[in-house]
Every structure is written in structure tokens, then in C-alpha cells.
Scaffold this motif. Structure first.
Motif, short mmCIF file in Angstrom:
data_model
loop_
_atom_site.label_atom_id
_atom_site.label_comp_id
_atom_site.label_asym_id
_atom_site.label_seq_id
_atom_site.Cartn_x
_atom_site.Cartn_y
_atom_site.Cartn_z
N LEU A 1 15.69 12.69 -32.36
CA LEU A 1 14.36 12.50 -32.95
C LEU A 1 13.89 13.71 -33.73
CD1 LEU A 1 12.77 10.82 -29.80
CD2 LEU A 1 13.03 9.72 -32.02
N ARG B 1 15.48 16.26 -34.93
CA ARG B 1 16.27 16.58 -36.13
C ARG B 1 16.00 15.59 -37.25
NH1 ARG B 1 22.22 18.55 -34.18
NH2 ARG B 1 22.34 16.44 -33.35
N LYS B 2 15.72 14.33 -36.89
CA LYS B 2 15.42 13.35 -37.94
C LYS B 2 13.99 13.50 -38.47
CE LYS B 2 18.93 9.99 -36.74
NZ LYS B 2 19.23 8.68 -36.15
N PHE B 3 13.14 14.14 -37.72
CA PHE B 3 11.83 14.53 -38.25
C PHE B 3 11.98 15.75 -39.14
CE2 PHE B 3 8.52 17.74 -37.64
CZ PHE B 3 7.43 17.12 -38.25
N ILE C 1 14.39 5.60 -34.88
CA ILE C 1 15.28 6.62 -35.48
C ILE C 1 16.11 7.33 -34.42
CG2 ILE C 1 13.77 7.02 -37.46
CD1 ILE C 1 12.87 9.64 -36.05
N GLN C 2 16.03 6.88 -33.19
CA GLN C 2 16.71 7.61 -32.11
C GLN C 2 18.10 7.05 -31.84
OE1 GLN C 2 14.62 7.63 -28.37
NE2 GLN C 2 16.21 8.80 -27.33
N ASP C 3 19.08 7.92 -31.87
CA ASP C 3 20.41 7.56 -31.41
C ASP C 3 20.40 7.62 -29.89
OD1 ASP C 3 21.82 7.46 -34.02
OD2 ASP C 3 21.25 9.57 -34.08
#
Lengths: 429, 368
Positions: free
Chosen positions: A304, A306-308, B215-217
Motif C-alpha cells: 500500500l 509503496r503504491k501511494f 491496490i494491495q497485493d
């Protein structure tokens, strides 16, 4: 003639005149600034439009895995810290891109708020947790669009880019009335059926619009004006959005930007948010869901945070590069932070006692960290700030004197932010 | 199959949470990887019996007191969490990794263990797994940096680097024949690596152990293990039902090593029971595994490949089991669980009282 049963006037009370008044740069009163009891700032606002990008990480980002890491302490978790572009300021290693943008950011590490439940906490935070006066306060989005008034973009004043479904979200407006709700673009897509049908050409469209105007006029002779104007507003909004279909056309984004922001939901939505800001939308909210990491917090944060990090850093960099950051207030936050204690599921629970948010841009001091927590991150050891302090700070960053400006709720003066709180001067430029 | 359920021996208390536990090959020591950055040790060779309690119990005809194992001084030198420990099968050597990327080889031949070598940046960040070849000469590591590395256990020199798994590499296991290494990643892909050639030669599919939630793996191949003869590969983790809170049901997939065919997909529990964190193969031919719940309580379990369900599951009073170790004799078992407090407890924090959780180590005898 009866009211159209398919149309609820309260859903559409923002009038055609108000809408077009905004588009034409009409006087402040046209958009309800006359409802503000101390509107001395209105003229100044008109000099340069202020905008807001509000990034909501729903469920609660862990402050320890982001803005306030405590490496090698009891509750510090597994991750390292990394230096940022401001000497002495460190973030979690999960924010490598954002760390390079710290010169634009202001981090608050001393939030101490009142609610540790999602259902009530989200509302309390986004409404600024004012004193209870028997009215439902507006969300920050509605407050901003009310207080800043219209601009000349012709676009909806408040949009919400979010996963899942869209629609017009009127509940956020509280006592301001549903016209200050947000138009939500579910999954970043335009409202359904926005595109003109291929069988309708320009002439057809013009003629239909003229017919609709005539029908409105006739309808208004026997109905109150608000209903007619509400109907017209919906059509006008639709027409304006139809002209700006390009905003939603992903093929118009440069491949480099797509790569920089990321192809996941939050990346796509923040790239769309940038486009909305560039087009002149006053308030853009972007939601990301799934941050409530009671279990497997550390692997969850890896994904999460890192994707932010990637698209957040990209949009800060872009807004700074174009100069837009001078006029756009950016806020990224959740309803609370997460417990220092690591539970048995390797998760962190809800923690409103000591948490963080990040902000940037319009009226905000750059490259600063305000407030601190103790060594273990369990409590705030500087002046604690509630969400009321943040509302005061944000309003002032937008040029609105939060301690002198009041709402006028049908004759009832109401403070725009909790009167027991104050702006945080260290955060204001 | 054990003749009777595991018999509780004692519970070793710890002050902090533990990632993993292992017995020394001679069975005299127990090592624990601490989430306080330390390696904790206990001497199992000379249990102390509380004399007064024993006499009292005898007099009252009650349950005899539990033996107490002496805790030895802990080992420092790591940062973040000690993520994994592994014991050399012959030499008195211990290998440990942490979440900041450090790898250390220790000698515990003396009373005070000493570092033999120390690689501060063996990986860029979290080392997920370390595993030894059967002869103890090579150590394989993997981590967040998507690489697999082979090291000489003698001097800590890097022998080889394998890239190409493509994702965060969660788990590793050497095949008992020493010729192959398998690695499992975040997305549920297991690759068999021929490290002599440095290339992947086969893939196993465990994609049910992964999902993208918003968006969470979520998920990952958390465990890879072989049976004693290397005929069966066990792949474990959880079948996720959602991110954030992370509801997931613990699952194990068993593959026939010879032809790669799937033997069985075992659901160990409901979607509240979380991830299978470790598996060990008992000399009597069954698997011992542990899982932790989310938000359930998790469990430890015994399972024989191919049977419909585990033939034994542990007491649910032992919540959130994160590691299991089998004594070399096969007659003793150690399981770590979690104890302490969940939730906010903010009023206590305001008074300066904010205890962390800890990991009791439950020791059982396994009647054979």
C-alpha cells in the motif's frame, strides 16, 4: 402540472444561474458567498483561484510505516528509514519517491484526535469535528467549495475520484445543502451515458437544448424557480462535461506519466486528479481503500505505502514544476493512525492518539516537520493537534480567516472550524 | 502418526515477539529470532525443577510443576527484526538474517557464541528466508529485493546470485538431493532453479495464494518445504479473501516432485484463520504446521499428505502461532504463539502504560 417524480429538487439545488455565474466569473454572491457573514476575503480569492487535492487513505495508514518511523524500537517494525531531501528528516523506506519531494512538504507528527472507529471517525475528521450545535457540518470538500466560491472552469466545483461506484454524493454537504456535494467518478470514469450517442449530431443537440430551454421556461411559470434551475443545472453540468470528455481519455496521458504514476488504481486516479486540477476543478478528492491493516500490516504496508508513494511524489513534483503548487493545497491523510503495538496477527489496530499527516502547497510552509511523538511513538510529546487545528490551518492556507469567517445557516452563525482550536502557525507560509 | 496428542511440557515466556524458533541439531539448545533484533537462546539440556513446588504438588496430589529451561544471554548485532535463523546440520554454527538486509554466521561451539562472518547488506532490505543445503555448505537467502543469493557457510562469501523470480521472494527450500532450489514469490509462483545453470527449469502454480485487493497485493508463498525423501513439495500460505484487514484461509498445496502434478490442495481453516507460517516434516511421515488468525486465533496442526483434513489440531488457547520447530529426535515440538493485548488501550497509554505483545514458546512431547 405536477413535479417530475424522477427528479428530486434537493439533489440539484445548485442553480443554473449559480453554475453559469461561476462559469462566467460572476459576482461572488452568485455562488452563495453572500451566505458567509464575513466575506471580506472574497475579492482576494478572485485574484487567483485556490484549489485543493485531498487524498484520503481509507482505513488508516500506519504512521510508523510512513511519516513517523521509529526504527529499532519496540514498536518500530521491520523497516529501515531513509533520509529525505531535507537534512535530518527521515521517512520509512517505503516512501523513497516522496522522500525526494520533502522540500515541498509539511509533515504533522502530532495529531491526537478523538475517535478510534471508522464509521464515526471518518465523518468527524472530514467534517472537522466541530462542537455539536445540532447541525451536520459539511465535509471539508463542501466547506471549501462554499467558501472559495465559483471559478471560471465551468466544471463541477467538487469531484471525487474513487474506486467502485460513482454518482452525486450530496450527504457530504451537511447543512450547506446538497448543491455542495461532490460528483464522484467511480473507478475514475465519467458518469454513465455521458458520451453523446453517435446518432445525435451537433445540430440535433442544439435543437434539443433549445427545446429543453423552452420547456424549462414553460415549466417555471407554474413551479418554483429552484426546481427548474436544478434541472437545468444537471443538464448544464452534463453538457460541460461532454465538452471535456478529453479529461477522461486515458490515451491522452503521456506514457511517461502513466509509468511515473503507476497503472494501479491510485496511480491512475491521481493522474486523473492532476488533469482535473489543471482543468480548474476547485476540490478534487481521491480515495484509496483497504488501509485498515489489523492483520499482516507489514506486508500490507509494503504494497500500500509503496503504491501511494509513487503517484503522490509524482503529482507533488508535477504541481511544483508547473507552479500550480502555489495555488493548490494538497493533503494526504486517514481517519486515524495505527497502534504502535503489533498484535498477534502481525497487524496494527486503530490509533488516534499519536499519528501523522502530510500536506503541501498553497499557503503551507515547505520542508517542515511539525510536532513529535515519544521514542516509542505511543503518544505526542509536543502540543497535540486535533482535526480542528488542521481545519483552521487549511482554511488559512487557502486565504480564509478561519477565526473571523462564519457560515450563515439560515440566520444561525456557525464557526467554520472548532473555536477551541487554532491555526498551526508553524505550518503556514 | 503419534500415538496420543502432544503432551505439554512447559511454556517458555519471552518479553517480546518472536519470528522463528529452531532446535540445535543435538537438541540441547533452542534458538529464537526476536522481533527485538536479538537472537534468544535457552539451554534445554538441564531443565530445572522447582523443588518446593514439586514437593507441594506431591503433597497435594496435583499436577507436577513445569521444568524451567535456563535462558542464555541473547545475541546482538541485528537491526529491525531478526527474520530467520538456521542451524548447520553438523557444525555448531548458526545463521541469522534480519529485515534490514544483514546476514550473520555464528559459531556457538563456545559458551559465548561469536560471529564468524557478517554481511551487512546481503540483500537490500528484508531477508525473507534463509535455508541450508543438506550438507550445510551452502546457504540460500531471498528477499524483498527480488533476488536469491547463495553463500558459503564457511566464510560468508557470495557464491551466486539468481535474478528472474520477478517478485518479492518470500520463501526458499533446497531439495534434499542438493541439486535444486525452489523459490516462491508474492504472486504465488514457485520456480525450480537449477543453480548450476542459474536458470529456472520448472514452475509450480500456487496463484490461489495471492490476490489484488484494491491496490494491495495480498498473500504470497510463505512456506516451501520438502518431505524427508524429497518426493513431495509443500507450498503454503493463505487463500486471501480481501486486503486491509486481511481475511485469508490457510492453505497448503502438495505437489509430486517427480512429475510436478498437484497431489492435494488443503484448506487448513476458515477465512479467519490467516496464513500458514511454517511447516516441518516429521520423521514419522506427517507435516506439522502453524497458522495465525486474522481475526481468528490460528492453530497448530498435524497433517498427512493426501488425507482430507489435518488429523490433529492444537488447542485454540494458543492463538496466532507463528513458528514451529521439531526436535531432532522427533519426540519434542516447540510452537510459538502470541500473548498480550490487542486493540487500542489508549487510556492506559495516556498513563504511560503501554505493554507490547510477546510470544510464549510452548514445548510439547510427542509420544511415538
Amino acid at each position: 402540472m405536477t413535479h417530475n417524480p424522477l427528479c428530486k429538487p434537493w439533489e440539484h439545488r445548485l442553480s443554473r444561474r449559480q453554475w453559469l455565474g461561476g462559469a462566467a466569473g460572476a459576482a461572488a454572491g452568485a455562488f452563495g458567498l453572500g451566505d458567509i457573514t464575513s466575506p471580506a476575503f472574497a475579492a482576494d480569492l478572485k485574484k487567483k483561484y485556490k484549489q485543493v487535492l485531498f487524498i484520503w487513505l481509507d482505513g488508516g495508514i500506519s504512521q510508523l510505516e510512513s511519516w513517523d518511523p521509529k526504527p529499532n524500537t519496540e514498536f518500530g517494525g521491520p523497516f529501515r528509514t531513509i533520509p529525505t531531501s531535507i537534512p535530518g528528516v527521515h521517512f520509512s523506506e517505503l516512501l523513497p519517491h516522496t522522500a525526494k519531494q520533502m522540500q515541498h512538504l509539511a509533515v504533522v507528527r502530532s495529531l491526537c484526535t478523538q475517535d478510534d472507529a471508522h464509521s464515526s471517525g471518518i465523518e468527524r475528521i472530514q467534517r472537522g469535528d466541530p462542537k455539536n450545535r445540532g447541525v451536520v457540518y459539511p465535509y471539508f470538500s463542501a466547506a471549501v467549495t462554499k467558501l472559495l466560491g465559483p471559478n471560471d472552469s465551468g466544471l463541477p466545483p467538487s469531484v471525487w475520484i474513487k474506486p467502485m461506484s460513482g454518482g452525486f454524493i450530496y450527504k457530504d454537504a451537511g447543512f450547506l445543502g446538497p448543491q455542495y456535494g461532490s460528483l464522484a467518478f467511480g473507478d475514475g470514469k465519467p458518469p454513465e451515458n455521458l458520451l453523446r450517442h453517435s446518432s445525435v449530431n451537433d445540430q440535433d443537440l442544439l435543437e434539443r437544448s433549445q427545446l429543453r430551454t423552452l420547456a424549462d421556461k414553460r415549466y417555471s411559470q407554474t413551479h418554483r424557480a429552484g426546481s427548474t434551475e436544478a434541472n437545468s443545472f444537471v443538464y448544464d453540468m452534463g453538457l460541460e462535461l461532454m465538452k471535456r470528455q478529453d479529461l477522461f481519455d486515458a490515451s491522452k496521458f503521456s506514457p511517461r506519466d502513466v509509468e511515473r504514476y503507476g497503472t494501479h488504481d491510485l496511480g491512475r486516479h491521481l493522474l486523473l486528479a492532476r488533469r482535473m486540477l489543471e482543468a480548474g476543478v476547485t476540490f478534487v478528492k481521491v480515495n484509496s481503500y483497504g488501509w485498515d491493516s489489523h492483520g499482516d500490516n507489514f506486508n500490507g504496508s509494503l504494497s500500500l505505502v509503496r503504491k501511494f508513494d509513487q503517484p503522490f511524489a509524482a503529482i507533488i513534483e508535477d504541481l511544483a514544476a508547473t507552479g500550480m503548487l502555489d495555488n493548490v493545497l494538497v493533503i494526504a491523510m486517514s481517519e486515524f493512525g495505527r497502534t504502535p503495538r503489533v498484535n498477534g496477527h502481525l497487524g496494527r489496530d486503530h490509533w488516534p492518539e499519536a499519528w501523522s499527516l502530510v500536506m503541501a502547497g498553497c499557503g503551507v510552509k515547505r520542508g517542515v516537520v511539525v510536532g513529535s511523538t515519544n521514542d516509542n511513538g505511543t503518544y505526542v510529546n509536543s502540543e497535540p493537534y486535533d482535526i480542528g487545528h488542521m481545519f483552521h490551518t487549511w482554511f488559512n492556507a487557502l486565504g480564509i480567516n478561519s477565526q473571523k469567517t462564519e457560515y450563515n445557516n439560515n440566520g444561525q452563525p456557525l464557526p467554520i472550524a472548532h473555536e477551541g482550536c487554532h491555526p498551526v502557525k508553524e505550518l503556514l507560509a | 502418526m503419534p500415538n496420543e496428542p502432544p503432551k505439554p511440557v512447559t511454556v517458555i515466556t519471552t518479553e517480546r515477539q518472536i519470528s522463528s524458533i529452531r532446535f540445535s541439531p543435538d537438541g540441547k539448545l533452542l534458538f529464537a529470532a526476536g522481533r527485538d533484533g536479538k537472537i534468544h537462546r535457552w539451554d534445554l539440556s538441564q531443565p530445572q525443577m522447582p523443588v518446593e513446588e514439586a514437593a507441594d504438588a506431591k503433597k497435594k496430589n496435583t499436577k507436577p510443576p513445569e521444568p524451567v529451561f535456563s535462558e542464555l544471554p541473547s545475541l546482538s548485532g541485528h537491526d529491525g527484526w531478526v527474520s530467520q535463523i538456521a542451524l548447520h546440520p553438523k557444525n555448531q554454527q548458526l545463521f541469522s538474517s534480519d529485515t534490514w538486509g544483514r546476514l550473520i554466521g555464528w559459531s556457538y561451539a563456545d559458551e559465548t557464541p561469536k560471529p564468524l562472518w557478517n554481511v551487512p547488506a546481503a540483500h537490500d532490505g528484508w531477508i525473507r528466508q534463509i535455508t541450508l543445503s543438506a550438507d550445510g555448505e551452502r546457504l540460500a537467502t531471498c528477499g524483498l529485493d527480488k533476488t536469491i543469493r547463495l553463500w558459503s557457510t564457511a566464510d560468508g562469501k557470495k557464491l551466486q546470485e539468481i535474478v528472474g523470480q520477478g517478485e518479492d521472494v518470500y520463501s526458499l527450500a533446497f531439495h534434499p538431493d542438493g541439486k535444486s532450489l525452489v523459490a516462491g514469490d508474492l504472486k504465488g509462483i514457485i520456480k525450480q532453479w537449477d543453480f548450476a545453470e542459474g536458470k529456472a527449469v520448472r514452475e509450480f502454480d500456487a496463484k490461489i495464494l495471492y490476490m489484488l485487493s484494491f491496490i494491495q497485493d495480498v498473500g504470497g508463498v510463505r512456506v516451501l518445504a520438502f518431505d524427508a525423501e524429497g518426493k513431495t513439495l509443500a507450498v503454503a500460505g493463505a487463500k486471501p479473501a480481501g486486503g486491509g484487514f486481511v481475511e485469508a484461509s490457510p492453505h497448503v498445496k502438495f505437489f509430486n516432485w517427480a512429475d510436478g502434478a498437484e497431489i492435494q490442495t488443503l484448506a487448513v481453516g476458515e477465512k479467519t484463520e490467516g496464513f500458514v507460517h511454517e511447516l516441518a516434516f516429521h520423521p514419522d511421515g506427517y507435516w506439522v504446521g502453524v497458522c495465525s488468525g486474522q481475526p481468528g486465533r490460528g492453530r497448530y496442526f498435524f497433517h498427512r499428505t493426501g488425507e482430507a483434513q489435518p488429523f490433529f489440531t492444537g488447542d485454540k488457547q494458543m492463538p496466532n502461532c507463528h513458528s514451529v520447530a521439531l526436535h531432532p529426535s522427533g519426540e519434542r515440538l516447540a510452537v510459538i504463539s502470541n500473548a498480550g493485548t490487542s486493540g487500542q488501550m489508549k487510556s492506559k497509554a495516556r498513563e504511560g502504560i503501554y505493554p507490547g505483545n510477546h510470544s510464549p514458546i510452548h514445548i510439547f512431547d510427542l509420544p511415538r
